[in-house]
Each structure stands twice: as structure tokens, then as C-alpha cells.
Design a protein around this motif. Sequence first.
Motif, PDB file in Angstrom:
ATOM      1  N   TRP A 118     -10.754   6.481  -1.395  1.00  0.00           N
ATOM      2  CA  TRP A 118     -10.734   5.703  -0.172  1.00  0.00           C
ATOM      3  C   TRP A 118      -9.988   4.416  -0.482  1.00  0.00           C
ATOM      4  N   LEU A 119      -8.990   4.085   0.334  1.00  0.00           N
ATOM      5  CA  LEU A 119      -8.109   2.971  -0.013  1.00  0.00           C
ATOM      6  C   LEU A 119      -7.979   1.937   1.092  1.00  0.00           C
ATOM      7  N   HIS A 120      -7.947   0.692   0.653  1.00  0.00           N
ATOM      8  CA  HIS A 120      -7.459  -0.417   1.476  1.00  0.00           C
ATOM      9  C   HIS A 120      -6.154  -0.856   0.828  1.00  0.00           C
ATOM     10  N   ILE A 121      -5.066  -0.685   1.541  1.00  0.00           N
ATOM     11  CA  ILE A 121      -3.738  -0.974   1.001  1.00  0.00           C
ATOM     12  C   ILE A 121      -3.174  -2.225   1.670  1.00  0.00           C
ATOM     13  N   THR A 122      -2.705  -3.134   0.852  1.00  0.00           N
ATOM     14  CA  THR A 122      -2.051  -4.337   1.358  1.00  0.00           C
ATOM     15  C   THR A 122      -0.580  -4.296   0.942  1.00  0.00           C
ATOM     16  N   LEU A 123       0.311  -4.278   1.929  1.00  0.00           N
ATOM     17  CA  LEU A 123       1.746  -4.231   1.653  1.00  0.00           C
ATOM     18  C   LEU A 123       2.311  -5.642   1.523  1.00  0.00           C
ATOM     19  N   THR A 124       3.168  -5.791   0.516  1.00  0.00           N
ATOM     20  CA  THR A 124       3.781  -7.108   0.258  1.00  0.00           C
ATOM     21  C   THR A 124       5.235  -7.168   0.718  1.00  0.00           C
ATOM     22  N   ASP A 125       5.683  -6.147   1.445  1.00  0.00           N
ATOM     23  CA  ASP A 125       7.058  -6.157   1.957  1.00  0.00           C
ATOM     24  C   ASP A 125       7.284  -7.397   2.830  1.00  0.00           C
ATOM     25  N   PRO A 126       8.476  -7.995   2.742  1.00  0.00           N
ATOM     26  CA  PRO A 126       8.734  -9.201   3.548  1.00  0.00           C
ATOM     27  C   PRO A 126       8.705  -8.923   5.054  1.00  0.00           C
ATOM     28  N   ASP A 127       9.051  -7.713   5.464  1.00  0.00           N
ATOM     29  CA  ASP A 127       8.971  -7.317   6.870  1.00  0.00           C
ATOM     30  C   ASP A 127       8.045  -6.114   6.991  1.00  0.00           C
ATOM     31  N   ARG A 128       7.427  -5.970   8.140  1.00  0.00           N
ATOM     32  CA  ARG A 128       6.504  -4.855   8.334  1.00  0.00           C
ATOM     33  C   ARG A 128       7.284  -3.542   8.395  1.00  0.00           C
ATOM     34  N   PRO A 129       7.025  -2.582   7.466  1.00  0.00           N
ATOM     35  CA  PRO A 129       7.742  -1.304   7.477  1.00  0.00           C
ATOM     36  C   PRO A 129       7.347  -0.446   8.668  1.00  0.00           C
ATOM     37  N   HIS A 130       8.283   0.364   9.144  1.00  0.00           N
ATOM     38  CA  HIS A 130       8.046   1.254  10.272  1.00  0.00           C
ATOM     39  C   HIS A 130       7.112   2.390   9.861  1.00  0.00           C
ATOM     40  N   MET A 131       6.085   2.657  10.689  1.00  0.00           N
ATOM     41  CA  MET A 131       5.127   3.753  10.481  1.00  0.00           C
ATOM     42  C   MET A 131       4.552   3.739   9.064  1.00  0.00           C
ATOM     43  N   ALA A 132       4.161   2.573   8.617  1.00  0.00           N
ATOM     44  CA  ALA A 132       3.709   2.408   7.235  1.00  0.00           C
ATOM     45  C   ALA A 132       2.470   3.261   6.927  1.00  0.00           C
ATOM     46  N   MET A 133       1.468   3.231   7.794  1.00  0.00           N
ATOM     47  CA  MET A 133       0.245   3.965   7.509  1.00  0.00           C
ATOM     48  C   MET A 133       0.493   5.466   7.480  1.00  0.00           C
ATOM     49  N   GLU A 134       1.274   5.959   8.427  1.00  0.00           N
ATOM     50  CA  GLU A 134       1.577   7.387   8.455  1.00  0.00           C
ATOM     51  C   GLU A 134       2.285   7.816   7.174  1.00  0.00           C
ATOM     52  N   ARG A 168      -4.138  10.506   1.322  1.00  0.00           N
ATOM     53  CA  ARG A 168      -4.692  11.023   2.580  1.00  0.00           C
ATOM     54  C   ARG A 168      -5.992  10.340   2.969  1.00  0.00           C
ATOM     55  N   HIS A 169      -6.598   9.606   2.040  1.00  0.00           N
ATOM     56  CA  HIS A 169      -7.834   8.906   2.357  1.00  0.00           C
ATOM     57  C   HIS A 169      -7.611   7.395   2.473  1.00  0.00           C
ATOM     58  N   ALA A 170      -6.378   6.988   2.720  1.00  0.00           N
ATOM     59  CA  ALA A 170      -6.123   5.575   3.016  1.00  0.00           C
ATOM     60  C   ALA A 170      -6.767   5.243   4.360  1.00  0.00           C
ATOM     61  N   LEU A 171      -7.612   4.223   4.375  1.00  0.00           N
ATOM     62  CA  LEU A 171      -8.398   3.918   5.569  1.00  0.00           C
ATOM     63  C   LEU A 171      -8.029   2.599   6.224  1.00  0.00           C
ATOM     64  N   LYS A 172      -7.497   1.686   5.460  1.00  0.00           N
ATOM     65  CA  LYS A 172      -7.247   0.349   5.989  1.00  0.00           C
ATOM     66  C   LYS A 172      -5.909  -0.149   5.472  1.00  0.00           C
ATOM     67  N   LEU A 173      -5.123  -0.752   6.353  1.00  0.00           N
ATOM     68  CA  LEU A 173      -3.807  -1.258   5.975  1.00  0.00           C
ATOM     69  C   LEU A 173      -3.685  -2.717   6.392  1.00  0.00           C
ATOM     70  N   SER A 174      -3.237  -3.545   5.461  1.00  0.00           N
ATOM     71  CA  SER A 174      -2.991  -4.958   5.733  1.00  0.00           C
ATOM     72  C   SER A 174      -1.582  -5.315   5.286  1.00  0.00           C
ATOM     73  N   PHE A 175      -1.113  -6.425   5.802  1.00  0.00           N
ATOM     74  CA  PHE A 175       0.219  -6.926   5.444  1.00  0.00           C
ATOM     75  C   PHE A 175       0.048  -8.346   4.920  1.00  0.00           C
ATOM     76  N   SER A 176       0.452  -8.565   3.687  1.00  0.00           N
ATOM     77  CA  SER A 176       0.110  -9.812   3.006  1.00  0.00           C
ATOM     78  C   SER A 176       0.651 -11.043   3.699  1.00  0.00           C
ATOM     79  N   GLN A 177       1.861 -10.978   4.250  1.00  0.00           N
ATOM     80  CA  GLN A 177       2.438 -12.164   4.884  1.00  0.00           C
ATOM     81  C   GLN A 177       1.636 -12.554   6.120  1.00  0.00           C
ATOM     82  N   GLU A 178       1.373 -11.575   7.001  1.00  0.00           N
ATOM     83  CA  GLU A 178       0.604 -11.851   8.214  1.00  0.00           C
ATOM     84  C   GLU A 178      -0.822 -12.240   7.875  1.00  0.00           C
ATOM     85  N   GLN A 179      -1.409 -11.526   6.917  1.00  0.00           N
ATOM     86  CA  GLN A 179      -2.795 -11.774   6.559  1.00  0.00           C
ATOM     87  C   GLN A 179      -2.958 -13.173   5.995  1.00  0.00           C
ATOM     88  N   ARG A 180      -2.008 -13.597   5.152  1.00  0.00           N
ATOM     89  CA  ARG A 180      -2.114 -14.918   4.538  1.00  0.00           C
ATOM     90  C   ARG A 180      -2.051 -16.011   5.600  1.00  0.00           C
TER      91      ARG A 180
END
Length: 384
Positions: A293-309, A316-328
Motif C-alpha cells: 500500500w503506497l502513498h507516493i509523492t511526486l517531485t516533478d516540477p510540473d504535475r504529470p498527466h494521468m500520474a496516478m493511472e 497496483r496498490h498505490a492509494l494516495k498521490l501527492s505533489f511536493s510543490q503544491e503540498q509544500r
Amino acid sequence: MRILHTSDWHLGRQLHRVALLKEQRAFLEHLLDTVRREQVEAVAVAGDVFDRAIPPLDAIDLFNWVLGELADLQVPLVMISGNHDSPRRLGVNARLIERAGIHLRTSVQDCVRPAVLNDEHGPVAFYGLPYLEPGLVQDHFAAEKPSHHAVLSAAMEQVRSDLATRPDGTRSVVLAHAFVTGAEPSASERDITAGGVPSVGSSVFAGVDYVALGHLHRCQRISDRIRYSGSPLAYSFSEADHPKAVWLIDLDADSHVSARKILCPVPRRMRQLTGLLNDLLTHPEYTGYEDCWLHITLTDPDRPHMAMERLQQRFRHALKLSFSQEQRTQEESYRARVNGRTDHEITLGFLHHVTGLPATVPEQDLLQEGLESVRTEAAVREAS
């Protein structure tokens, strides 16, 4: 007497919309195996049996199944209601099923009605203090004010008074659902703040031999005789590194307590990953996380298209997605505004922001009364 202390099953709970009944049943099977293997003489469940006041039917079925299994083993069960439970629903038929050795304590009247169990050394009185919503029980206990400390102190005075009437040598166990000062919370517990102070001091529980606590989800020791078992599963990613366990408590003839932690099964590891999307999708170092079970935080400078998909094609058990720039940006802004502030202070700040004027003293008092009234009404609805 050998006691198995557990709590916070939260039957029916989901993890980011993923049902956990299969994993909860695996824990309960582990609990039954432990009861058999360790020759447990009593099971103590310190509240939050269900995750909400009206649990789903499959959670009720699971609950009925484990009660039946314990009854077949002829191992007594003492259980209290927690702040997630509906006391009246959990306590349905309590008097009837007590004949099968299942002792439910869900009302204020139950606080001084111990379940008295016996072993070769004599009686052990189990007192169950269900979650006590201060605004609802203040009058019953004639407490000075509607606070957790006041009502629990009053309840424990009644426990000590009743214990004093018991035969000499009677040992004592208290089950309680509360936030005790010095304990470490997790992100998955529901706030029980009332009157601004959600916690109580451990000295409230003076005069009894063992205190089996529920509410906080981290397995921890307050003292040799006061412990939290914690939840059997991780219910938030803040608990990813918390070992889940139950306590095996031995209470000897002289009321000495010895404790052993028994780890719970881990049905699926819970982890948090941080990195660039392309790295997470391609690097072999992440292979070991593909079934977590995963909470993934992406550090890409821009939000990638369809990142969770895209991530779920590998994880397949990724449950939560965050984006470090927006989150910070969001976290720093919000944290700066509310850091260290109570609910009352936060709502006063909102009122000031909306009206442009600070609240008057009568307005402050009225808002505090409103906050406490809303909490009390919510507790009444859950209890009904």
C-alpha cells in the motif's frame, strides 16, 4: 490471570476507499490463535470495536463470528465502547450474552458493574469505562465541569469505592477509552477535544492493578501498569512504521504485572515513496514496493498527466498521490495560520477574517458554547 489486551479494531474501516475486512478477519484469526496458544484466561477489548456508529452488515457479521469463537473457547471477553462506537447498538442484548462470558460495558451505569472473573488465586474485577463524552455524562457523575479529566476522575472514584467493598485480595483491571497525557497519537484517530483539553493525566487511574487503554493507535507503555495496545492494523500512512501488537498481561496473586508484546500479522506492507515519476516507473530499486500500500509523492516540477493511472500500472496498490510543490505551498501556508491553535482560536480567526473585526468577549463565549454544543449533539446522534 493471563489477559490479552487489544483495542481499536475499527471493524468496517476502509483505507483510502479500500475495504479492510479481509485483513481484519486475519487479525481476529491471529487473536484466536494467540488465545489458544498462550492459554489466555480473559480478553480485554478497550473500545472502538467498529469504525462508525452504524457499521456495515459485513462488519457486524465479522464481530458476531469472533464473539461466537471466543464463546466456544469458553474464554471470557470484557469489551467497552469507544468514541467511534454507538454505545446503545454495541450494548444490545448485553445482559443476555453475558451468560456466554461476553461482558459488554457501554453505559455510564456500567462503570461500577465489574465483570468478576476468577482464577486459581481468586477474583479479578474488570471495570469497563466506555468512552465518556463529557457534555453528556457530567451530570451523572456530578463532575465539576464537562472535561475529560473531570468525568474520568469521577468515574474512577466510583471504581475505587466499589473495589473497596470487594473481598480482600481482589485484583483489579480497568478498561478505558481516553487520551492519556504522555502518549503518542497517530493521524488516524478521531479528535476527542472537549473544552479545549482532550487528555487526562495517568494519575487518574491510581488504585488499580492494570489499566487497558484504547483510543490511540500506537502500541505503547505509559507505565508498567498502564498501556495502550493500539490498533491491530495501520489505518493511516502516519502509522507505516508502527509495529502493530497486542499485550499479553500476567497478573499474579500479589497483583504484580508482567507484560509481553505479541506482534500482529502484517497483511500488506504500508510505505511512502518520493521521487520523479519516470524514476518511480522505471528504476529497479522500487521493485520491492510493487505489492505495498503506497502513498507516493511526486517531485516533478510540473504535475504529470494521468500520474496516478500510470503509477498504478506498476504499483497496483498505490492509494494516495501527492505533489511536493503544491503540498509544500499549501501545508506551509495553512500550518502557519493554525499551528498551535485550538478549534476555538481557529474559528475566532475565521470570524475576524470574514467580518474584519475581532470578536467581542460575549461573542467568544457564544462561539465556545456553540463548538461544545455541536460536539455534544454529534455524540448524542452516534449514541442513539
